[in-house]
Design an enzyme around this catalytic site. Structure first.
Site, short mmCIF file in Angstrom:
data_model
loop_
_atom_site.label_atom_id
_atom_site.label_comp_id
_atom_site.label_asym_id
_atom_site.label_seq_id
_atom_site.Cartn_x
_atom_site.Cartn_y
_atom_site.Cartn_z
N ASP A 60 37.54 33.92 94.98
CA ASP A 60 38.91 33.45 95.17
C ASP A 60 39.96 34.51 94.88
O ASP A 60 41.15 34.21 94.91
CB ASP A 60 39.18 32.22 94.29
CG ASP A 60 39.28 32.58 92.82
OD1 ASP A 60 38.42 33.37 92.34
OD2 ASP A 60 40.20 32.10 92.14
N ASP A 102 31.67 33.96 92.53
CA ASP A 102 32.53 34.07 91.37
C ASP A 102 32.48 32.74 90.62
O ASP A 102 32.02 31.73 91.17
CB ASP A 102 33.95 34.39 91.83
CG ASP A 102 34.96 34.37 90.71
OD1 ASP A 102 34.73 35.06 89.71
OD2 ASP A 102 35.97 33.64 90.83
N ASP A 119 35.15 31.37 87.76
CA ASP A 119 36.45 30.73 87.54
C ASP A 119 37.24 30.69 88.84
O ASP A 119 37.51 31.72 89.45
CB ASP A 119 37.25 31.50 86.49
CG ASP A 119 36.56 31.56 85.15
OD1 ASP A 119 36.77 30.66 84.34
OD2 ASP A 119 35.78 32.51 84.93
#
Length: 222
Positions: free
Chosen positions: A172, A12, A14
């Site tokens: 996250d 991922d 961001d």
């Protein structure tokens, strides 16, 4: 070296590779200012990141007490501001680039699967001068409506674009871990990301507290 257990490691963007929170919060607050709403602290905006920019804005506006009237125009305003200020304060997380270097030396192909629009993801990577590190970049809009994380479709596409092989995915958010698990690949959650719940509740196969732990954790999962 050819003894690394994964041919592909996807990330991922961001909150996983990059701390984009200050620049995303600036774009959200610029838009809130224009709508006459109170600003939100960075930590509050961070909690809304992960499901794409429109969801981030809608949740931020709801928290600021604004309904969704006119959200389309406000969304365009936010994206325009963000595109013009995409890397003012954005930085790679500590140890991230060194971990990517190690993965490359070990022969892994490195990819990004993000819910950020692909053109914005590519602009951000270009601005930071790190685009060449990645074998492919798949955005939330790359595969069309309904095919962003938590769908497994972008993970499958990542594997195909990287030439196939055993893959793992690092993220996250629940979108990242759900997508990875649905695609049948081992998942790693980062505890330092933009979490909207305790990291243990994401259901990842492993959790890391720093990028120093990434390669050993991948080796253990492999």
């Amino acid at each position: 070296m050819t003894d690394f257990p994964f041919a592909i490691v996807g990330f991922d963007l961001d909150g996983t590779l990059l701390d984009t929170s200050a620049d995303l919060a600036a774009a959200v607050n610029h838009t809130l200012d224009g709508a006459g709403c109170p600003r939100l602290a960075i930590d509050r905006v961070k909690a809304h990141i992960g499901g794409g920019a429109r969801r981030m804005l809608a949740l931020s506006f709801a928290e600021a007490g604004h309904d969704e009237a006119g959200l389309d125009a406000l969304y365009d305003r936010m994206l325009a501001f963000y595109a013009d200020n995409i890397a003012v304060e954005t930085r790679a997380f500590d140890g991230c680039l060194a971990a990517l270097d190690t993965l490359a030396r070990r022969g892994a192909r490195i990819a990004i699967v993000t819910n950020k629009a692909e053109h914005l993801a590519r602009k951000l990577l270009d601005t930071l001068g790190i685009s060449s590190r990645f074998a492919c970049v798949i955005g939330g809009d790359t595969l069309g409506p309904g095919n962003a994380k938590p769908s497994p479709a972008p993970i499958h596409e990542m594997i195909a674009r990287c030439g196939g092989g055993r893959a793992a995915f690092v993220g996250d958010s629940i979108y990242d871990i759900t997508a990875g698990r649905a695609a049948g690949v081992p998942t790693i959650a980062v505890s330092f990301g933009f979490l909207d719940r305790p990291v243990a509740d994401l259901g990842a196969d492993a959790v890391i507290d720093s990028y120093a732990d990434l390669v050993p954790t991948l080796e253990r999962l492999g």
